[in-house]
Design a protein around this motif. Structure first.
Motif, short mmCIF file in Angstrom:
data_model
loop_
_atom_site.label_atom_id
_atom_site.label_comp_id
_atom_site.label_asym_id
_atom_site.label_seq_id
_atom_site.Cartn_x
_atom_site.Cartn_y
_atom_site.Cartn_z
N ILE A 17 -3.15 4.33 -9.02
CA ILE A 17 -2.32 3.83 -7.82
C ILE A 17 -1.36 4.53 -7.66
O ILE A 17 -0.32 4.05 -8.25
N PRO A 18 -1.07 4.41 -6.73
CA PRO A 18 0.75 5.10 -5.77
C PRO A 18 1.50 4.02 -4.86
O PRO A 18 0.90 2.84 -4.76
N VAL A 19 2.55 4.33 -5.80
CA VAL A 19 3.19 3.38 -4.61
C VAL A 19 4.62 4.41 -4.96
O VAL A 19 5.11 4.86 -5.48
N TYR A 20 5.32 3.76 -3.52
CA TYR A 20 6.24 4.31 -3.15
C TYR A 20 8.24 3.60 -3.19
O TYR A 20 8.11 2.59 -3.08
N GLY A 21 8.50 3.65 -4.38
CA GLY A 21 9.13 3.20 -5.10
C GLY A 21 10.46 2.38 -3.77
O GLY A 21 11.03 1.07 -3.84
N TRP A 53 1.37 -0.91 -0.47
CA TRP A 53 -0.02 -0.04 0.46
C TRP A 53 0.88 1.04 -0.25
O TRP A 53 1.17 1.54 0.99
N ASN A 54 1.26 1.34 -1.31
CA ASN A 54 1.90 2.54 -1.13
C ASN A 54 3.58 2.74 -0.36
O ASN A 54 4.71 2.16 -1.47
N ASP A 55 3.15 2.92 1.08
CA ASP A 55 5.06 3.48 1.43
C ASP A 55 4.80 1.83 2.47
O ASP A 55 5.63 2.36 3.44
N THR A 56 3.57 1.43 2.53
CA THR A 56 3.89 0.04 3.52
C THR A 56 3.41 -1.66 2.87
O THR A 56 2.84 -1.12 2.05
C1 LIG Z 1 2.70 7.72 -0.84
O1 LIG Z 1 4.09 7.33 0.31
C2 LIG Z 1 5.05 8.79 0.20
C3 LIG Z 1 6.14 8.41 0.99
O2 LIG Z 1 5.78 8.29 2.16
C4 LIG Z 1 4.64 10.04 0.27
O3 LIG Z 1 5.15 11.25 0.54
C5 LIG Z 1 3.30 10.11 -0.43
O4 LIG Z 1 2.27 11.73 -0.38
C6 LIG Z 1 2.55 8.67 -0.39
N1 LIG Z 1 0.76 9.25 -1.39
C7 LIG Z 1 -0.25 8.94 -0.91
C8 LIG Z 1 -0.87 8.97 -2.63
O5 LIG Z 1 -0.32 8.77 -0.51
#
Ligand SMILES: *[C@@H]1O[C@H](CO)[C@@H](O)[C@H](O)[C@H]1NC(C)=O
Ligand SMILES: *[C@@H]1O[C@H](CO)[C@@H](O)[C@H](O)[C@H]1NC(C)=O
Ligand SMILES: *[C@@H]1O[C@H](CO)[C@@H](O)[C@H](O)[C@H]1NC(C)=O
Length: 561
Positions: free
Chosen positions: A542-546, A518-521
C-alpha cells in the motif's frame, strides 16, 4: 500477529450492504417515558472543563438498590404474586437494539405478553442467530419465526404459567432480577476486538446510557452550528447546548443503572474471546461487576422452563428490564444496511435524534467506559491533558476542548504482519517524514507495533495519543479509548480507491475528525468515498506519500482542519 485479519468479513459486509434490505418502515410504538429515571437533574450549569479524566469517584457510585431499574409503582407486588402477570412494554427500540420491561422466556422463545401487538416489527428486534452471509437463502433464513420471539395474550399466559394467586398459588414465573442484556448473535462477529468493543458494546453503551439518562430538551439540530453544515440528517452532528464537550469529562449524573448481566445466548465462552484477548480485558475493565452467561447457561434456562411430563404447567423466566441486541436486525434498516454498515449507528442515531446522547461531541455517553478501561490499564490520563486557556485557538470555534500537555502522534504499524501493510519504502518515508515534523514541532511521535506490547502498554500509549494513524485494520480500534482533546484525529491509510466505514464512523461518533488517505490525497467528511475493496486493498504494498500525512498533521495541529 496480534490482530486477526478479516477479509472475509470485509467482503461479507460489502455484500450485505449491497444486498441490503430496503428501508423498512418500522412501526415504533411511542417510547414510554420511563418512570424509573432516577433523577431529572439536567446539567444546565455545567462548569467549564472540570479536571481531566479522573478515576470514577466513590461518590459517583449509586447504591445497589438505586442501581436496579425500578419496576413501576403498580408492580410493587412481587411479579409471581401479582394479580396479573406483568405485561411487556418497550422502553426504547431501534433496529437491533430494544429495551423491554417484563420480557418472558419459556422453552427458548422470548414472549411479549400483551393484549395488543403495538410493538416494533419483530424482525427489527431479532433474528435466528445463524452465521450471516449475503445469499438470498441465508438472508431469508435469518428472518425470525415464532419460536424465536412471539406474542402471548394475558389469557394464554395465565393458562400456561399463571397460578391462582387469590388462593395462594404463585405464578410459575421466575424473575431474573436486575438489568440484563441478551446478545442474540452467534460468534461470527463477536470474536473480534473491533466488532465486540467498538461496535457491539459501543452500541449497547450508547443505547443504555441514552435510555436511562435524563433526556435533554431542545436538541434541535441547527445546521449553521452543526459541524456538518448542510450534511445529510443521518450523519449530522448538531451542537446541543446541554451536552457540549464542556461536560465531556464529567460522568453524567446520575450514572445510568448498571448492567448486571450479559447473556450470550448463542455463543459459548470462547465465542466472544478474540485471540489477542482484548475483549475479555475490556469487559472486565469496563464492567467489573457484570456477570456473563453463555449458550450453555441459556440452554440450562431453556431446559428449566420445561415442567416435565408430570408438571401442571411450564415455567417462564421473567426479565424485568432487558435489552435485546441483534446484528441482523440492525442490518435490516438502511442506516446500517446501506449507509454505515455499523450496527452501533442504529443505537447512536436513535438516541441522538431523541436528544438523549449525552456529550455527543466527544462521546460523553461513552466516557464511563473509556475512563474505566484507561484507569484499569494504569494509564495516568489526568497527567496527559493540559488546560484550555488557549483562547486564540478557541476563538475560531465554540469548542473549548482541552489540549494535550504534549501532543503525541501514534502510528500503528502493521509492517510485522503479512498483509494489508505499506510498501517498505512508504513505511520508511512516512516514519522519516513524521520524525522530522515531530522534531520541528516538538511533539512526540511513536511507532506502535502492537504485537510487541502488552495490552496495558498499548492502552497507556493510547491514553497519551492525540492523533492516531495507521493502515485500515483492527489496531485502529483503540481510537475508542483516546481522550478527547482539541486536536484529536484519526488518519486511516487505504489502498488508493479503497474505503470502509468502520473507523470512519466510529471516530466521528466520538466527535473526532477522520481523514482517509489515498497515497498523496486525503478525503474527509462530507466527501468521504464510497465503500470499496479494490485489488490491492489487502496487499503488502500500500503506498503512502509521507508529506501528505505530514500536512494533515500540521493542518490539524494548526486548527485549520
Ligand atoms: C504516490 O504519490 C507520490 C507523490 O505524488 C507519487 O510520486 C507516487 O507515484 C504515488 N504512488 C503511487 C503508487 O501512486
Ligand atoms: C418447545 O420448543 C420446541 C423447539 O422449538 C418445539 O418443538 C416444542 O413444540 C416446544 N414446546 C412447547 C410446549 O411449546
Ligand atoms: C399494548 O399493551 C401494552 C402492555 O403490553 C400497553 O402498555 C400499551 O399501552 C398497549 N398499547 C395499546 C395501543 O393499546
Amino acid at each position: 500477529m496480534v490482530f486477526r485479519s478479516f477479509s472475509r468479513r470485509d467482503v461479507t459486509l460489502l455484500l450485505l450492504g449491497a444486498f441490503s434490505m430496503h428501508l423498512v418502515s418500522v412501526l415504533f410504538s411511542t417510547p414510554t417515558e420511563t418512570s424509573f429515571v432516577i433523577s431529572n437533574h439536567l446539567h444546565q450549569h455545567a462548569e467549564i472543563i472540570p479536571p481531566p479524566i479522573e478515576p470514577i469517584l466513590v461518590e459517583n457510585f449509586v447504591t445497589p438498590s438505586e442501581n436496579v431499574v425500578q419496576l413501576s409503582a403498580s408492580n410493587d407486588v412481587a411479579p409471581h404474586l401479582a394479580p396479573q402477570l406483568p405485561m411487556t412494554s418497550i422502553v426504547h427500540s431501534a433496529p437491533g437494539y430494544t429495551i423491554f420491561r417484563n420480557l418472558y422466556m419459556s422453552n427458548g422463545t422470548l414472549f411479549i405478553l400483551s393484549p395488543n401487538r403495538s410493538f416494533p416489527d419483530i424482525r427489527m428486534i431479532i433474528s435466528t442467530s445463524i452465521f450471516a452471509d449475503a445469499s438470498p437463502e441465508n438472508i431469508a433464513a435469518r428472518e425470525p419465526n415464532p419460536d424465536i420471539m412471539d406474542f402471548i395474550i394475558p389469557e394464554a399466559a395465565q393458562k400456561r404459567w399463571g397460578g391462582d394467586v387469590q388462593n395462594g398459588v404463585r405464578h410459575h414465573i421466575f424473575t431474573v432480577e436486575g438489568n440484563t442484556v441478551l446478545f442474540n448473535d452467534p460468534s461470527q462477529f463477536l470474536r473480534h476486538y473491533y466488532h465486540f468493543v467498538a461496535e457491539l458494546f459501543f452500541g449497547v453503551q450508547a443505547f443504555w446510557h441514552g435510555a436511562f439518562s435524563a433526556s435533554v430538551p431542545s436538541t434541535i439540530p441547527d445546521p449553521e452550528k452543526s459541524s456538518n453544515p448542510g450534511g445529510k440528517n443521518w450523519n449530522a452532528y448538531p451542537i446541543d447546548p446541554q451536552t457540549l464537550h464542556k461536560s465531556a469529562y464529567q460522568l453524567h449524573h446520575p450514572l445510568p443503572p448498571q448492567i448486571h448481566r450479559s447473556i450470550f445466548m448463542h455463543s459459548n465462552a470462547d465465542g466472544w474471546r478474540d485471540d489477542p484477548g482484548f475483549n475479555s480485558y475490556f469487559l472486565r475493565a469496563a464492567f467489573p461487576a457484570m456477570s456473563v452467561e453463555h449458550q450453555e447457561d441459556w440452554n440450562d434456562r431453556i431446559a428449566a422452563t420445561n415442567g416435565g411430563s408430570n408438571a401442571v404447567r411450564d415455567r417462564a423466566w421473567l426479565f424485568p428490564v432487558v435489552m435485546v441486541v441483534d446484528r441482523s436486525a440492525a442490518f435490516r434498516e438502511s442506516m446500517t444496511g446501506s449507509h454505515t454498515q455499523r450496527t452501533a449507528a442504529q443505537a447512536w442515531e436513535y438516541m441522538r435524534n431523541a436528544g438523549r446522547l449525552r456529550g455527543e461531541l466527544v462521546g460523553g455517553w461513552w466516557e464511563s467506559v473509556r475512563n474505566a478501561v484507561l484507569f484499569f490499564s494504569g494509564a495516568g490520563v489526568g497527567d496527559v491533558l493540559g488546560g484550555t486557556e488557549d483562547n486564540d485557538a478557541a476563538e475560531s470555534t465554540s469548542l473549548q476542548l482541552p489540549i494535550s500537555k504534549k501532543v503525541m502522534v501514534t502510528y500503528v504499524s502493521r509492517q510485522a504482519g503479512s498483509r494489508r501493510k505499506l510498501s517498505p519504502e512508504s513505511h520508511e518515508s512516512l516514519v522519516a517524514a513524521l520524525r522530522e515534523l515531530a522534531n520541528k514541532r516538538d511533539f512526540d511521535f511513536n511507532v506502535m507495533e502492537a504485537e510487541t506490547l502488552t495490552k496495558e502498554e498499548q492502552l497507556q500509549v493510547i491514553a497519551k495519543t492525540t492523533i492516531l494513524l495507521g493502515v485500515h485494520g483492527n489496531g485502529l480500534t483503540h481510537l475508542v479509548f483516546m481522550p478527547p482533546t482539541r486536536f484529536s484525529a484519526v488518519i486511516e491509510i487505504f489502498y488508493p480507491g479503497g474505503f470502509a466505514h468502520d473507523y470512519h464512523w466510529t471516530a466521528r461518533a466520538l466527535g473526532m475528525p477522520h481523514f482517509a488517505v489515498w497515497n498523496d490525497t486525503y478525503l474527509t467528511h462530507p466527501d468521504e468515498p464510497k465503500v470499496a475493496y479494490p485489488e490491492g486493498f489487502q496487499g503488502d504494498s500500500i503506498p503512502v506519500y509521507g508529506p501528505l500525512v505530514v500536512k494533515i498533521v500540521e493542518d490539524r495541529l494548526d486548527g485549520k482542519i
